[in-house]
Design an enzyme around this catalytic site. Structure first.
Site, mmCIF file in Angstrom:
data_model
loop_
_atom_site.group_PDB
_atom_site.id
_atom_site.type_symbol
_atom_site.label_atom_id
_atom_site.label_comp_id
_atom_site.label_asym_id
_atom_site.label_seq_id
_atom_site.Cartn_x
_atom_site.Cartn_y
_atom_site.Cartn_z
ATOM 1 N N GLU A 140 0.822 -1.197 0.000
ATOM 2 C CA GLU A 140 0.000 0.000 0.000
ATOM 3 C C GLU A 140 0.861 1.253 0.000
ATOM 4 O O GLU A 140 1.931 1.289 0.602
ATOM 5 C CB GLU A 140 -0.814 0.065 1.291
ATOM 6 C CG GLU A 140 -1.839 -0.989 1.400
ATOM 7 C CD GLU A 140 -2.478 -0.976 2.774
ATOM 8 O OE1 GLU A 140 -3.077 -1.986 3.120
ATOM 9 O OE2 GLU A 140 -2.345 0.027 3.497
ATOM 10 N N CYS A 158 3.158 8.368 1.727
ATOM 11 C CA CYS A 158 3.659 7.377 2.683
ATOM 12 C C CYS A 158 3.983 6.111 1.906
ATOM 13 O O CYS A 158 3.086 5.509 1.307
ATOM 14 C CB CYS A 158 2.580 7.129 3.734
ATOM 15 S SG CYS A 158 3.033 5.835 4.890
ATOM 16 N N CYS A 165 5.966 -7.723 7.370
ATOM 17 C CA CYS A 165 6.938 -7.160 8.314
ATOM 18 C C CYS A 165 7.335 -8.243 9.297
ATOM 19 O O CYS A 165 6.527 -9.103 9.637
ATOM 20 C CB CYS A 165 6.319 -5.977 9.057
ATOM 21 S SG CYS A 165 7.509 -5.070 10.063
ATOM 22 N N CYS A 169 4.543 -5.695 15.785
ATOM 23 C CA CYS A 169 4.066 -4.744 16.788
ATOM 24 C C CYS A 169 2.586 -5.064 17.007
ATOM 25 O O CYS A 169 1.842 -5.238 16.047
ATOM 26 C CB CYS A 169 4.242 -3.311 16.309
ATOM 27 S SG CYS A 169 5.960 -2.923 15.907
ATOM 28 N N CYS A 172 -0.349 -3.122 15.323
ATOM 29 C CA CYS A 172 -0.211 -2.838 13.890
ATOM 30 C C CYS A 172 -0.789 -3.966 13.035
ATOM 31 O O CYS A 172 -0.450 -5.128 13.237
ATOM 32 C CB CYS A 172 1.260 -2.629 13.544
ATOM 33 S SG CYS A 172 1.559 -2.527 11.780
ATOM 34 N N CYS A 396 -2.943 1.118 8.290
ATOM 35 C CA CYS A 396 -1.958 0.519 7.404
ATOM 36 C C CYS A 396 -2.123 -0.997 7.390
ATOM 37 O O CYS A 396 -2.220 -1.629 8.422
ATOM 38 C CB CYS A 396 -0.581 0.882 7.938
ATOM 39 S SG CYS A 396 0.734 0.245 6.954
HETATM 40 S S1 SF4 Z 1 4.451 -0.809 13.145
HETATM 41 FE FE1 SF4 Z 1 3.822 -2.525 11.798
HETATM 42 S S2 SF4 Z 1 4.906 -2.209 9.842
HETATM 43 FE FE2 SF4 Z 1 5.886 -0.896 11.410
HETATM 44 S S3 SF4 Z 1 7.565 -2.167 12.237
HETATM 45 FE FE3 SF4 Z 1 5.813 -2.560 13.596
HETATM 46 S S4 SF4 Z 1 4.795 -4.383 12.684
HETATM 47 FE FE4 SF4 Z 1 6.194 -3.562 11.124
#
Ligand code: SF4
Length: 411
Positions: A140, A158, A165, A169, A172, A396
């Site tokens: 995206e 962005c 990833c 997190c 997220c 996101c």
């Molecule tokens: S916020 Fe989401 S995209 Fe960013 S590093 Fe953490 S898990 Fe990965």
């Protein structure tokens, strides 16, 4: 509070030339991170006919391609201008290149862009793309305009740097999608170029003013410092003043705190830095940003203190997602202020945007307002980020998931 013992790589002396002097431990850690990145490479930038994409090549690589087909070095300079200044995608449009050479180039090369899987524009002007690449992977990209008297004066794109990833997190949505691979330089630059295609912002406007797509935030899917080499190559292309010419002051790279690579990024690219902090104790940050177990808060903040070029004019941004009852108390606001003392900084407060299955709730507006007041009173700007593009799946990672779901239900 972080009570971990100091590590030997804590106290780097000031940068001398390029990278700060580091001990062997940090060098080894950087080497390990770069080697790991190489395990998730992007596919070759060639189409089915074996024609190589010229987007994403450095100036030196472009010159080498020209030399390999018996062309003089100035051809690379011409191509650079057409690709990155004019935004040309077809060799036939490159009018300073004679027709026979246009044909020769078209036989061997392409000037590519990511494919547009979807493009959606929110009622608030935010535009999102789901871009697809040669191997059918998708990421995206979002454009967030700032409005001035009803006119779009400027705005940030962005961009994403990885498919999925590794960092998980907990707040997220992208973090729920495991890392598939890194994006190549062409795919990273290509997101910005395709966004400019969408707004017709070619040729590159003169100077910094008059650009609707005036800034880049490297804040999309992925941890950019775990794909450093491709990110650095892409940003170097974007900053080149004979092409897209976006100044390093207009680019902000956001990291979860990959400490050894923060030094390298500052020394080599000098772009603005944003750090996803989100908690003021290691105990909580270990849980919501698991990378903290490797690089705890004190080390991340030390890396911010020595980040080259940080000043009141170029402050470090701390991103702080507001999670109800988790990290949004007044005591935590005061602790945040204490932790970042001495760092030229601003704090972006981001009301959490829930996604299906997410374990958190958005902080109450009153808690966010109090948090902001406390940080403000200590002399730090602490804007509350307005949610943008909610009607087009704001968080996101949502767009990608929605498209995968649609594909699965079609199958
Ligand atoms: S916020 Fe989401 S995209 Fe960013 S590093 Fe953490 S898990 Fe990965």
């Amino acid at each position: 509070m972080n009570a971990l013992p100091p590590r030997p790589d804590r106290a780097f002396p000031a940068a001398q030339r390029g990278l700060p002097a580091t001990d062997g431990l940090t060098e080894a850690e950087r080497g390990r991170i770069l080697a790991k990145a190489a395990l998730f490479p992007p596919p070759p930038q060639e189409d089915a006919e074996g024609r190589r994409d010229l987007v994403g090549l450095s100036r030196e690589e472009l010159a080498a391609e020209m030399a390999a087909i018996g062309e003089k070095p100035f051809r690379a300079k011409q191509l650079w201008h057409w690709i990155y200044h004019q935004g040309a995608r077809d060799f036939a449009a490159m009018t300073t290149i004679a027709k026979p050479l246009q044909a020769k180039l078209a036989e061997r090369f392409t000037v590519g862009r990511p494919g547009v899987t979807t493009e959606q524009t929110s009622t608030d002007g935010t535009r999102k793309w789901l871009f697809g690449f040669r191997d059918a992977q998708q990421v995206e990209t979002v454009y967030i305009p700032e409005e001035e008297e009803g006119e779009i004066a400027r705005g940030a794109v962005c961009i994403s740097t990885q498919v999925g990833c590794t960092l998980s997190c907990t707040f997220c949505h992208t973090g729920t999608q495991k890392l598939v691979r890194n994006l190549g330089a062409a795919e990273i630059v290509g997101q910005f170029m395709a966004a400019r295609d969408s707004y017709g912002e070619w040729p590159t406007p003169k100077g910094e003013e008059g650009r609707a797509l005036s800034n880049i935030v490297v804040m999309g899917m992925g941890e950019p410092l775990y794909n450093y080499e491709n990110v650095a190559k892409a940003l170097t292309i974007i900053m080149d003043h004979e092409g897209i010419g976006l100044s390093r002051r207009r680019i902000t790279l956001s990291t979860s705190g990959v400490v050894p690579m923060m030094d390298k990024c500052g020394a080599e690219l000098g772009v603005n830095l944003a750090v996803s902090l989100h908690a003021v104790t290691d105990e909580l940050r270990n849980e919501i940003v698991p990378l903290n177990r490797k690089y705890p808060i004190a080390e991340v903040l030390d890396a911010c203190r020595r980040y080259p070029g940080a000043s009141n004019a170029r402050r470090i941004t701390f991103e702080y997602i507001m999670l109800r009852g988790i990290n949004d108390s007044e005591a935590e606001a005061r602790e945040l202020v204490r932790l970042i003392r001495g760092i030229p900084a601003k704090v972006n407060l981001i009301p959490f945007n829930p996604w299906p299955g997410s374990p958190y709730q958005t902080s109450k507006p009153e808690a966010v307002r109090r948090f902001s007041e406390i940080v403000n009173a200590a002399g730090y700007s602490a804007p509350i980020r307005r949610p943008r593009g909610r009607d087009i799946l704001a968080a996101c990672g949502q767009l990608k998931t929605a498209s995968e779901r649609a594909r699965r239900s079609e199958a």
